[in-house]
Motif scaffolding. Structure first.
Motif: not given
Length: 449
Positions: A411-431
């Protein structure tokens, strides 16, 4: 209308575009979950396999051959003392899980008729005795050449306990719990005839049969004497041959096996052992056995390398594909952005709506991938790790770890992975929203017209 509500309405209205983004998020999340699970699982599996498989090193004596006057003669039989064994254990610094000693001798009994071998006679009807500290740690049992059919193995605290073969037990109508009287014996040849070198019997020991083993597959040569037949082999505790006055207490002439917890420590421990002065290394050989750990470790390392490569590939392709799709979709929404701007909505709120839409689809896709992998990780774990430790012949030393699902998502590792994906998606939306950020409201409205 609040941007959260606008994001929900847009996704409900544009089902095709939403389904496409959901599918991308689902596939990328599933691949990343699998790869990170394999990466973490192989690390955990390697640690537990090292502990369960272990490794061993052996100190084996060999008899020196003396060349003198053109003739060859045997030197003295090399020995290892209990003091030297204790020094080896101390040098290992707590790494030794168990050790096993071996004595060799012969025994007779009026209650035992050994299965006849070559040149069998009343004098040569005897069995070879291997006195051990722990019978389950002998090679024939570790490698499953012999199988314990009834009873138990010889343990370090035993005295005057023996294991006999099923054939010898059947020949003499014996079973576990029976008590016999053994006496000392010695085997040699005189004028081509096998003889007992201890014809006068003065020492006796009452022994209990604590186990019966099967030695199928043990091949005896045609000229094997009675004592040389596998079915006549007796395993005893380390005290029996001392009680029969065939060996000295605390002195060992056979191979000493030391079983350690971590194969990665094997080379370091061998260096420490070789520095022990009380062992005469001129007539002792030090050998090692990692029970195929190097091969297993290679398989685990290959899985880790594959997981790392797939993580990099999935992340790169996912971001590139997502950026291309978002750029196409967001550029197609310039008109929508212009309308929002015309009614006074700030640019960051408009881009925030785009980000919320992407985040909502990502979270749903990630949770779907997580649940799917939660159910599928068990069977995949069996395929990847189920057979890694098989065939190592170290079941007697294993302490656990069987049936562990190394790939179960954390659960902890999956949460970190989800947070990383959310950050990557936000960056992609900004670009992808660069056109909206770069243009002024008037320019956007002009493009609309």
């Amino acid at each position: 209308m609040h941007m959260y509500k606008r994001a929900v309405l847009y996704l409900a209205r544009k089902k095709g575009k939403a389904a496409l983004l959901f599918l991308i998020f689902f596939l990328v999340s599933a691949l990343l979950l699998v790869c990170f699970s394999v990466l973490n699982g192989t690390g955990q599996a390697a640690k537990e396999l090292r502990s369960n498989i272990g490794a061993a090193f052996y100190i084996r004596p060999y008899q020196e051959m003396i060349f003198e006057g053109g003739a060859v003669s045997e030197g003295t039989t090399p020995i290892i003392s209990q003091k030297s064994i204790d020094e080896v254990v101390d040098a290992a610094g707590g790494q030794v899980k168990a050790y096993n000693t071996e004595h060799y001798g012969y025994a007779k009994s009026e209650q035992l008729h050994f299965l006849p071998g070559a040149g069998d006679s009343e004098a040569s009807n005897m069995g070879q005795v291997t006195a051990v500290r722990d019978s389950q740690l002998t090679d024939v049992f570790l490698n499953e050449e012999y199988t314990l059919l009834a009873g138990r193995h010889i343990q370090p605290e035993d005295e005057n306990k023996i294991l006999i073969s099923a054939e010898l037990a059947a020949e003499n109508s014996l079973e576990v719990g029976d008590v016999l009287t053994l006496t000392h014996a010695g085997l040699d040849q005189q004028d081509g005839v096998y003889i007992d070198t201890i014809p006068e019997k003065t020492v006796f020991a009452e022994v209990e049969i604590v186990g019966i083993f099967q030695c199928d597959g043990a091949a005896d040569s045609a000229d094997s004497p009675t004592a040389g037949k596998a079915t006549n082999h007796i395993y005893s505790d380390s005290h029996l041959l001392i009680n029969l006055q065939e060996q000295q207490e605390g002195v060992f002439e056979g191979e000493i096996a030391f079983y350690i917890a971590d194969p990665l420590e094997l080379d370091t421990l061998l260096e420490r052992v070789e520095a022990i002065d009380s062992i005469d290394w001129d007539n002792h050989i030090l050998r090692e056995n990692d029970f195929q750990y190097e091969q297993i470790a290679g398989q685990l390392q290959n899985l880790q390398n594959l997981a790392v490569a797939l993580i990099a590939l999935a992340a790169t392709l996912g971001i590139v594909i997502l950026m291309l799709i978002l750029m196409v979709q967001i550029r197609g929404r310039i008109r929508e952005a212009g309308i929002y701007l015309s009614v006074g909505k700030p640019k960051m709120e408009i881009i925030g709506q785009f980000g919320l839409e992407a985040w909502g689809l990502l979270i749903v896709g990630f949770l779907s991938a997580f649940l799917l992998w939660l159910f599928c990780s068990g069977p995949v774990n069996g395929l990847l790790f189920g057979t890694l430790a098989q065939g190592t012949g170290t079941a007697a030393l294993q302490t656990g770890g069987g049936g562990v699902n190394y790939l179960q998502p954390n659960l902890l590792n999956s949460g970190v992975l989800l947070a990383g994906e959310l950050a990557a998606v936000l960056l992609t939306v900004l670009v992808a929203s660069g056109a909206i950020l770069r243009l002024k409201p008037k320019e956007i409205l002009t493009k609309m017209s």
